[in-house]
Design an enzyme around this catalytic site. Structure first.
Site, PDB file in Angstrom:
ATOM      1  NE  ARG A 166      -4.270  -1.347   0.107  1.00 21.36           N
ATOM      2  CZ  ARG A 166      -5.338  -1.404   0.913  1.00 21.36           C
ATOM      3  NH1 ARG A 166      -5.491  -0.523   1.862  1.00 21.36           N
ATOM      4  NH2 ARG A 166      -6.243  -2.330   0.724  1.00 21.36           N
TER       5      ARG A 166
ATOM      6  NE  ARG B 146      -7.838   5.630   1.896  1.00 17.16           N
ATOM      7  CZ  ARG B 146      -8.734   4.809   2.444  1.00 17.16           C
ATOM      8  NH1 ARG B 146      -9.951   5.231   2.675  1.00 17.16           N
ATOM      9  NH2 ARG B 146      -8.410   3.589   2.787  1.00 17.16           N
TER      10      ARG B 146
ATOM     11  NE  ARG C 212     -10.163   7.706  -2.666  1.00 23.03           N
ATOM     12  CZ  ARG C 212     -11.311   7.864  -2.018  1.00 23.03           C
ATOM     13  NH1 ARG C 212     -11.753   9.082  -1.757  1.00 23.03           N
ATOM     14  NH2 ARG C 212     -11.988   6.809  -1.634  1.00 23.03           N
TER      15      ARG C 212
ATOM     16  CG  ASP D  10      -8.818  -3.652  -4.395  1.00 22.31           C
ATOM     17  OD1 ASP D  10      -8.351  -2.858  -3.560  1.00 22.31           O
ATOM     18  OD2 ASP D  10      -9.509  -4.639  -4.074  1.00 22.31           O
TER      19      ASP D  10
ATOM     20  CE1 TYR E 287     -12.777  -7.666   1.661  1.00 21.97           C
ATOM     21  CE2 TYR E 287     -11.096  -9.307   1.152  1.00 21.97           C
ATOM     22  CZ  TYR E 287     -11.487  -8.156   1.815  1.00 21.97           C
ATOM     23  OH  TYR E 287     -10.611  -7.504   2.636  1.00 21.97           O
TER      24      TYR E 287
HETATM   25  O1  CP3 Z   1       0.079  -1.726  -2.425  1.00 17.73           O
HETATM   26  C1  CP3 Z   1      -0.249  -0.873  -3.262  1.00 17.73           C
HETATM   27  O2  CP3 Z   1       0.073   0.322  -3.174  1.00 17.73           O
HETATM   28  C2  CP3 Z   1      -0.996  -1.344  -4.491  1.00 17.73           C
HETATM   29  C3  CP3 Z   1      -2.404  -1.212  -4.524  1.00 17.73           C
HETATM   30  C4  CP3 Z   1      -3.321  -2.102  -3.708  1.00 17.73           C
HETATM   31  C5  CP3 Z   1      -4.592  -1.652  -3.292  1.00 17.73           C
HETATM   32  N1  CP3 Z   1      -5.271  -2.690  -2.752  1.00 17.73           N
HETATM   33  C6  CP3 Z   1      -5.076  -0.283  -3.477  1.00 17.73           C
HETATM   34  C7  CP3 Z   1      -6.213   0.168  -2.671  1.00 17.73           C
HETATM   35  C8  CP3 Z   1      -3.223  -3.433  -3.335  1.00 17.73           C
HETATM   36  C9  CP3 Z   1      -2.051  -4.376  -3.486  1.00 17.73           C
HETATM   37  C10 CP3 Z   1      -4.473  -3.798  -2.749  1.00 17.73           C
HETATM   38  C11 CP3 Z   1      -4.782  -5.167  -2.284  1.00 17.73           C
HETATM   39  C12 CP3 Z   1      -5.969  -5.404  -1.454  1.00 17.73           C
HETATM   40  N2  CP3 Z   1      -7.228  -4.861  -1.602  1.00 17.73           N
HETATM   41  C13 CP3 Z   1      -6.027  -6.348  -0.419  1.00 17.73           C
HETATM   42  C14 CP3 Z   1      -4.903  -7.250  -0.018  1.00 17.73           C
HETATM   43  C15 CP3 Z   1      -3.853  -6.550   0.730  1.00 17.73           C
HETATM   44  C16 CP3 Z   1      -4.222  -6.111   2.088  1.00 17.73           C
HETATM   45  O3  CP3 Z   1      -4.133  -4.901   2.343  1.00 17.73           O
HETATM   46  O4  CP3 Z   1      -4.558  -6.981   2.900  1.00 17.73           O
HETATM   47  C17 CP3 Z   1      -7.326  -6.328   0.113  1.00 17.73           C
HETATM   48  C18 CP3 Z   1      -7.842  -7.146   1.289  1.00 17.73           C
HETATM   49  C19 CP3 Z   1      -8.083  -5.402  -0.657  1.00 17.73           C
HETATM   50  C20 CP3 Z   1      -9.538  -5.071  -0.524  1.00 17.73           C
HETATM   51  C21 CP3 Z   1      -9.695  -3.621  -0.274  1.00 17.73           C
HETATM   52  N3  CP3 Z   1      -9.610  -2.650  -1.238  1.00 17.73           N
HETATM   53  C22 CP3 Z   1      -9.811  -2.982   0.977  1.00 17.73           C
HETATM   54  C23 CP3 Z   1      -9.930  -3.681   2.309  1.00 17.73           C
HETATM   55  C24 CP3 Z   1      -9.797  -1.592   0.724  1.00 17.73           C
HETATM   56  C25 CP3 Z   1      -9.786  -0.482   1.716  1.00 17.73           C
HETATM   57  C26 CP3 Z   1     -11.099   0.173   1.902  1.00 17.73           C
HETATM   58  C27 CP3 Z   1     -10.946   1.419   2.759  1.00 17.73           C
HETATM   59  O5  CP3 Z   1     -11.874   2.201   2.714  1.00 17.73           O
HETATM   60  O6  CP3 Z   1      -9.920   1.584   3.431  1.00 17.73           O
HETATM   61  C28 CP3 Z   1      -9.674  -1.421  -0.660  1.00 17.73           C
HETATM   62  C29 CP3 Z   1      -9.594  -0.137  -1.381  1.00 17.73           C
HETATM   63  C30 CP3 Z   1      -8.226   0.272  -1.742  1.00 17.73           C
HETATM   64  N4  CP3 Z   1      -7.382  -0.512  -2.458  1.00 17.73           N
HETATM   65  C31 CP3 Z   1      -7.575   1.508  -1.453  1.00 17.73           C
HETATM   66  C32 CP3 Z   1      -6.325   1.456  -2.063  1.00 17.73           C
HETATM   67  C33 CP3 Z   1      -5.280   2.532  -2.125  1.00 17.73           C
HETATM   68  C34 CP3 Z   1      -8.179   2.692  -0.709  1.00 17.73           C
HETATM   69  C35 CP3 Z   1      -8.844   3.469  -1.797  1.00 17.73           C
HETATM   70  C36 CP3 Z   1      -9.285   4.833  -1.455  1.00 17.73           C
HETATM   71  O7  CP3 Z   1     -10.238   4.952  -0.669  1.00 17.73           O
HETATM   72  O8  CP3 Z   1      -8.731   5.758  -2.049  1.00 17.73           O
END
Ligand code: CP3
Length: 356
Positions: free
Chosen positions: A27, A31, A40, A77, A154
């Site tokens: 990550r 944000r 964003r 994602d 999920y």
């Molecule tokens: O690592 C990186 O920078 C690459 C991008 C990346 C994202 N998600 C971007 C993202 C990666 C590798 C993921 C993987 C991901 N997504 C996982 C596995 C890794 C982990 O963290 O356990 C999981 C479980 C997800 C599912 C998911 N997508 C979640 C739980 C969330 C967060 C929701 C929240 O509101 O916090 C997302 C959204 C997401 N994916 C964001 C990002 C940067 C936040 C997006 C935003 O609100 O701008």
């Protein structure tokens, strides 16, 4: 395809010597960066960003402009696969990811098909190509996928979960349906990673974020065999040309020997295990990635440097005194309230303390 100018990550994943330990952070785009929040708010939403290859490229590169990172990770994602299977992913502000449709019955699971990588997930492959072009060989690009089990969590729950009640009930009451789901997920993950590799991804990571919520016996039934199938069946070249595969899992410490025998090149671990123990248990069969507690970034710069030094030394202690085969990372992803300056301190400390 040509080797990147900075090939520390790829060399370390193959347990080859490097001048200093490579570092990237799960990550690393997100944000906590003001420039991410600005992009964003222009794009409108996370999904709009992820589905636009130019914007996905921009946010992938943002952390690399600030920090001396040794890899880029595709901005996307893990939930793109179930979205492409027709479950329809959406995000509710403050609640995380949700699916409009869920997988709860045998009929639901049997209806699922491996998405077409170009038609349904072409935007991901295009993002990989645009990022490779813009990186211009500066550092390697990591592609990724969720694990079959983590995606299934999920898909069955319909979103995030605290107790995993529905999927665990399925595991107990109707394991055959869960295996049907895990099996199609595995086929999809293999096709997805292969397509990212074809598009230009130079290393691949599978996120088994929720493997650690399973009892050991259930992990061996519902997660490990599918991770192993990916490691064995994913075509990724041979010898010097081989694209390394990293199996990251939260709570995977008790399964490290099995993961080291899976056929993957590397295993990512969380912070609940000492790297020295992880290195001893895996015995040089794989590279190891990790493993600072992400909360370390809430500490002072001095505390962060101290923890970085500890983790580097712990790995070397368990690896016969050598730093080879270590990729530095956190044990899980960063949070939105983290201080970007602290990330710079961490990255620079890894390079400073690991210089050979
Ligand atoms: O690592 C990186 O920078 C690459 C991008 C990346 C994202 N998600 C971007 C993202 C990666 C590798 C993921 C993987 C991901 N997504 C996982 C596995 C890794 C982990 O963290 O356990 C999981 C479980 C997800 C599912 C998911 N997508 C979640 C739980 C969330 C967060 C929701 C929240 O509101 O916090 C997302 C959204 C997401 N994916 C964001 C990002 C940067 C936040 C997006 C935003 O609100 O701008």
């Amino acid at each position: 395809m040509t080797a990147p100018k900075n090939d520390r990550l790829l060399r370390a994943l193959k347990r080859q010597p490097v001048d200093r330990t490579p570092v990237w952070l799960m990550r690393q785009a997100g944000r906590y960066l003001p420039e991410y929040r600005a992009t964003r708010s222009q794009a409108g939403s996370f999904l709009a960003m992820a589905k636009n290859p130019e914007i996905a490229c921009e946010v992938t590169l943002q952390p690399l402009r600030r920090f001396d990172l040794d890899a880029a990770i595709l901005f996307s994602d893990i939930l793109t696969i179930p979205d492409a299977m027709g479950l329809e992913l959406y995000f509710v502000e403050g609640e995380g990811p949700k699916f409009k449709h869920t997988v709860r019955s045998a009929a639901d699971a049997e209806r699922l098909q491996v998405p077409d990588m170009q038609q349904d997930l072409g935007y991901v492959m295009e993002a990989v190509r645009v990022i490779r072009r813009e990186l211009d060989g500066k550092v390697p690009l990591i592609g990724f996928s969720g694990s079959p089990w983590t995606l299934a969590c999920y898909m069955v729950e319909g979103g995030g979960s605290k107790d995993f009640a529905r999927i665990k009930a399925m595991a107990l009451n109707d394991p055959q349906t869960l295996h049907t789901l895990l099996s199609v997920n595995t086929d999809a993950v293999i096709a997805y990673l292969a397509a990212q590799r074809q598009a230009g991804a130079q290393a691949l990571q599978v996120f088994d974020t929720w493997g650690g919520v399973l009892s050991p016996a259930m992990y061996r039934e519902f997660s490990l065999p599918y991770l192993t199938r990916i490691a064995r069946e994913l075509e990724r070249g041979e010898g010097e040309e081989r694209t390394p595969l990293i199996l990251f899992g939260k709570g995977n410490a008790i399964h490290l020997q099995a993961l080291a025998d899976s056929g993957a090149e590397a295993v990512g671990v969380d912070w609940l295990i000492e790297l020295s123990d992880a290195a001893r248990q895996t015995g040089g069969k794989v590279a190891l990635q990790g493993n600072l507690d992400p909360a370390t970034l809430y500490g002072s710069p001095q505390a962060i440097r101290e923890q970085v030094r500890r983790a580097l030394d712990s790995y070397a202690e368990g690896n016969g005194g050598s730093r080879e085969g270590h990729v530095f990372n956190l044990g899980h992803g960063m949070s939105p309230d983290m201080n970007p300056d602290h990330v710079g301190v961490l990255v620079d400390a890894v390079h400073e303390f690991s210089r050979r």
